[in-house]
Design an enzyme around this catalytic site. Structure first.
Site, PDB file in Angstrom:
ATOM      1  N   GLY A  11       0.908  -1.225  -0.094  1.00 17.80           N
ATOM      2  CA  GLY A  11       0.223  -0.012   0.067  1.00 17.80           C
ATOM      3  C   GLY A  11       0.895   0.985  -0.104  1.00 17.80           C
ATOM      4  O   GLY A  11       2.169   1.362  -0.374  1.00 17.80           O
ATOM      5  N   ARG A  12       0.417   2.233   0.476  1.00 15.13           N
ATOM      6  CA  ARG A  12       1.032   3.568   0.487  1.00 15.13           C
ATOM      7  C   ARG A  12       2.338   3.282   1.137  1.00 15.13           C
ATOM      8  O   ARG A  12       3.579   3.923   0.868  1.00 15.13           O
ATOM      9  CB  ARG A  12       0.509   4.856   1.176  1.00 15.13           C
ATOM     10  CG  ARG A  12      -0.719   5.329   0.362  1.00 15.13           C
ATOM     11  CD  ARG A  12      -1.291   6.344   1.222  1.00 15.13           C
ATOM     12  NE  ARG A  12      -1.814   5.970   2.568  1.00 15.13           N
ATOM     13  CZ  ARG A  12      -3.032   5.848   2.904  1.00 15.13           C
ATOM     14  NH1 ARG A  12      -3.943   6.249   1.919  1.00 15.13           N
ATOM     15  NH2 ARG A  12      -3.584   5.333   4.168  1.00 15.13           N
ATOM     16  N   ILE A  13       2.499   2.737   2.532  1.00 14.13           N
ATOM     17  CA  ILE A  13       3.570   2.515   3.325  1.00 14.13           C
ATOM     18  C   ILE A  13       4.554   1.523   2.542  1.00 14.13           C
ATOM     19  O   ILE A  13       5.824   1.834   2.520  1.00 14.13           O
ATOM     20  CB  ILE A  13       3.482   2.216   4.744  1.00 14.13           C
ATOM     21  CG1 ILE A  13       2.255   3.462   5.422  1.00 14.13           C
ATOM     22  CG2 ILE A  13       4.824   2.142   5.619  1.00 14.13           C
ATOM     23  CD1 ILE A  13       1.822   2.991   6.749  1.00 14.13           C
ATOM     24  N   ARG A  41      -3.767  -8.412  -2.590  1.00 17.34           N
ATOM     25  CA  ARG A  41      -5.157  -8.741  -3.053  1.00 17.34           C
ATOM     26  C   ARG A  41      -5.445  -8.321  -4.723  1.00 17.34           C
ATOM     27  O   ARG A  41      -5.658  -8.974  -5.586  1.00 17.34           O
ATOM     28  CB  ARG A  41      -6.134  -8.430  -2.242  1.00 17.34           C
ATOM     29  CG  ARG A  41      -6.830  -9.589  -1.344  1.00 17.34           C
ATOM     30  CD  ARG A  41      -7.926  -9.077  -0.750  1.00 17.34           C
ATOM     31  NE  ARG A  41      -7.898  -7.826  -0.411  1.00 17.34           N
ATOM     32  CZ  ARG A  41      -8.869  -7.349   0.295  1.00 17.34           C
ATOM     33  NH1 ARG A  41      -9.831  -7.904   0.768  1.00 17.34           N
ATOM     34  NH2 ARG A  41      -8.707  -5.922   0.872  1.00 17.34           N
ATOM     35  N   ARG A  97       0.676  -4.702  12.319  1.00 16.89           N
ATOM     36  CA  ARG A  97      -0.027  -5.055  13.753  1.00 16.89           C
ATOM     37  C   ARG A  97       0.408  -6.457  14.185  1.00 16.89           C
ATOM     38  O   ARG A  97       0.680  -7.457  13.309  1.00 16.89           O
ATOM     39  CB  ARG A  97      -1.474  -5.208  13.388  1.00 16.89           C
ATOM     40  CG  ARG A  97      -2.292  -3.662  13.141  1.00 16.89           C
ATOM     41  CD  ARG A  97      -2.142  -2.975  14.456  1.00 16.89           C
ATOM     42  NE  ARG A  97      -2.966  -1.622  14.372  1.00 16.89           N
ATOM     43  CZ  ARG A  97      -2.219  -0.375  14.003  1.00 16.89           C
ATOM     44  NH1 ARG A  97      -0.853  -0.384  13.901  1.00 16.89           N
ATOM     45  NH2 ARG A  97      -2.906   0.608  13.845  1.00 16.89           N
ATOM     46  N   GLU A 114       0.169  -6.269  23.023  1.00 16.09           N
ATOM     47  CA  GLU A 114       1.158  -5.078  23.193  1.00 16.09           C
ATOM     48  C   GLU A 114       0.897  -4.363  24.084  1.00 16.09           C
ATOM     49  O   GLU A 114      -0.448  -3.745  24.186  1.00 16.09           O
ATOM     50  CB  GLU A 114       0.949  -4.374  21.604  1.00 16.09           C
ATOM     51  CG  GLU A 114       1.899  -3.333  21.653  1.00 16.09           C
ATOM     52  CD  GLU A 114       2.091  -2.761  20.113  1.00 16.09           C
ATOM     53  OE1 GLU A 114       2.556  -3.343  19.068  1.00 16.09           O
ATOM     54  OE2 GLU A 114       1.341  -1.750  20.037  1.00 16.09           O
ATOM     55  N   HIS A 148       6.409   0.065  19.150  1.00 19.11           N
ATOM     56  CA  HIS A 148       5.459   0.472  18.254  1.00 19.11           C
ATOM     57  C   HIS A 148       5.962   1.936  17.797  1.00 19.11           C
ATOM     58  O   HIS A 148       5.219   2.838  18.102  1.00 19.11           O
ATOM     59  CB  HIS A 148       3.995   0.687  18.935  1.00 19.11           C
ATOM     60  CG  HIS A 148       2.665   0.761  17.716  1.00 19.11           C
ATOM     61  ND1 HIS A 148       1.730  -0.186  17.747  1.00 19.11           N
ATOM     62  CD2 HIS A 148       2.808   1.407  16.734  1.00 19.11           C
ATOM     63  CE1 HIS A 148       1.019   0.235  16.907  1.00 19.11           C
ATOM     64  NE2 HIS A 148       1.723   1.030  16.023  1.00 19.11           N
TER      65      HIS A 148
HETATM   66  C1  8YV Z   1       0.323   5.313  15.588  1.00 18.81           C
HETATM   67  C2  8YV Z   1      -0.125   3.327  13.812  1.00 18.81           C
HETATM   68  O1  8YV Z   1       1.360   5.473  16.373  1.00 18.81           O
HETATM   69  O2  8YV Z   1      -1.278   4.999  12.443  1.00 18.81           O
HETATM   70  C3  8YV Z   1      -1.426   3.714  12.978  1.00 18.81           C
HETATM   71  O3  8YV Z   1      -2.169   2.679  12.686  1.00 18.81           O
HETATM   72  O4  8YV Z   1      -0.238   2.306  14.322  1.00 18.81           O
HETATM   73  C4  8YV Z   1       0.835   4.382  14.514  1.00 18.81           C
HETATM   74  O5  8YV Z   1       1.163   5.025  13.393  1.00 18.81           O
HETATM   75  C5  8YV Z   1      -0.788   4.790  16.316  1.00 18.81           C
HETATM   76  O6  8YV Z   1      -2.082   4.655  15.875  1.00 18.81           O
HETATM   77  C6  8YV Z   1      -1.074   5.822  17.518  1.00 18.81           C
HETATM   78  O7  8YV Z   1      -1.920   5.101  18.578  1.00 18.81           O
END
Ligand code: 8YV
Length: 309
Positions: free
Chosen positions: A144-146, A166, A226, A255, A274
């Site tokens: 995806g984007r990342i 997919r 995740r 986590e 995280h």
């Molecule tokens: C954040 C992330 O740090 O954007 C997300 O989905 O997992 C992280 O970039 C997080 O959501 C902040 O709680």
């Protein structure tokens, strides 16, 4: 009366400042009185029962892009818009994912501990040999984007980049020279297997004992998405038995892990807490966008970024 927003406190001072007294943030466990919105800062669970308990809320605003902790379908069914912060955190998260690849390959964390510890009294060219990153094969689950930004960084390291999605992305394949392969081929041929996809019912537990067995014994698993994508016990076992060489995880399930968890005792795993989007610049943008979403929703206006819109 000030607007009342349920929030998993404490939020950062930036968020509080941006709200500038416009709303009152109410601690997560409080349920009395009327609420106007929910603001999720960490990943507190927002399910249909909570939405019904806080009937009348006008918006759920999330600090972050991933909304697996929010039942978006339930919110939509109740006419509650859910806001998130896509796009602005891609670069920071890709940087972190790539640094985990480098750390896993070149034993950076272990080297740091050794170099500062009592045993480093004599330099020895035969110790702590790692695995190369340049010209190695990177397999990305979730371009995806990342994921795309990680692939772009990998080009600078002359890596062969495979991906499994997919939906194929022919334009990215052409532009970045990445190759779409089956799930099995990605697992069997990658030196670095990177998880960079959202958590859904389909992806939860996607890396279990069978998938870990498919990976090369020299391979590293990198998770910057995740924790629940991976079966934690199966990974602990694979790393203990060295059926895979290494894991580098920015996320775990649960986590954080209980402090006495056996995964924490292994020396072939790197864990960061995280930190994907945790840079000063990106956190600021996330605060701004999530507050804009919150205030727009409270005012009955369209959100800057609405999930599923
Ligand atoms: C954040 C992330 O740090 O954007 C997300 O989905 O997992 C992280 O970039 C997080 O959501 C902040 O709680």
């Amino acid at each position: 009366m000030p607007l009342r927003v349920l929030a998993d406190l404490p939020v950062s001072p930036t968020v509080t400042q941006l709200l500038a007294g416009n709303v009152q943030l109410i601690p997560w466990d409080t349920r009395d009185g009327k609420f106007d919105a929910i603001y999720t800062y960490g990943h507190p669970k927002v399910d249909a029962a909570l939405m019904d308990q806080l009937a009348g809320i006008r918006v759920i605003s999330n600090f972050g892009v991933g909304v697996d902790h929010i039942d978006v379908a339930a919110a939509t069914a109740r006419g509650i818009p859910v806001g998130n912060t896509p796009g602005i955190l891609d670069g920071a998260t890709a940087d972190l994912a790539f640094s985990l690849i480098l750390a896993a390959g070149r034993r950076i964390v272990e080297g740091d501990v050794y170099a500062k510890g009592p045993s480093f009294t004599h330099y020895d060219p035969s110790y702590m040999l790692g695995r190369e990153v340049h010209h190695a094969t990177l397999g990305i689950f979730g371009l995806g984007r990342i994921g795309e930004q990680v692939a772009q960084r990998a080009r600078g390291f002359d890596m062969h980049v495979l991906y499994h999605n997919r939906n194929r992305r022919p334009e990215v394949e052409q532009r970045l020279g990445v190759k779409h392969v089956s799930r099995d081929e990605l697992l069997a041929t990658s030196d670095y297997v990177l998880l960079m996809l959202p958590l859904t019912n389909e992806t939860r537990g996607m890396i279990g004992p069978a998938e870990l067995r498919q990976m090369k014994p020299t391979a590293a698993l990198i998770n910057a998405a995740r924790g629940a994508h991976v079966d934690t016990m199966a990974l602990t076992e694979a790393l203990s038995k060295k059926t895979i060489r290494m894991a580098a995880l920015d996320v775990t399930d649960p986590e954080p892990l209980p402090r006495d968890h056996s995964l924490l005792k292994l020396d072939n795993v790197i864990i960061t807490p995280h930190l994907g989007s945790a840079t000063e610049e990106t956190r600021r943008k996330m605060a701004e966008m999530s507050v804009e979403n919150l205030l727009a929703g409270l005012a009955g206006k369209p959100l800057v970024n609405r999930v599923g819109a």
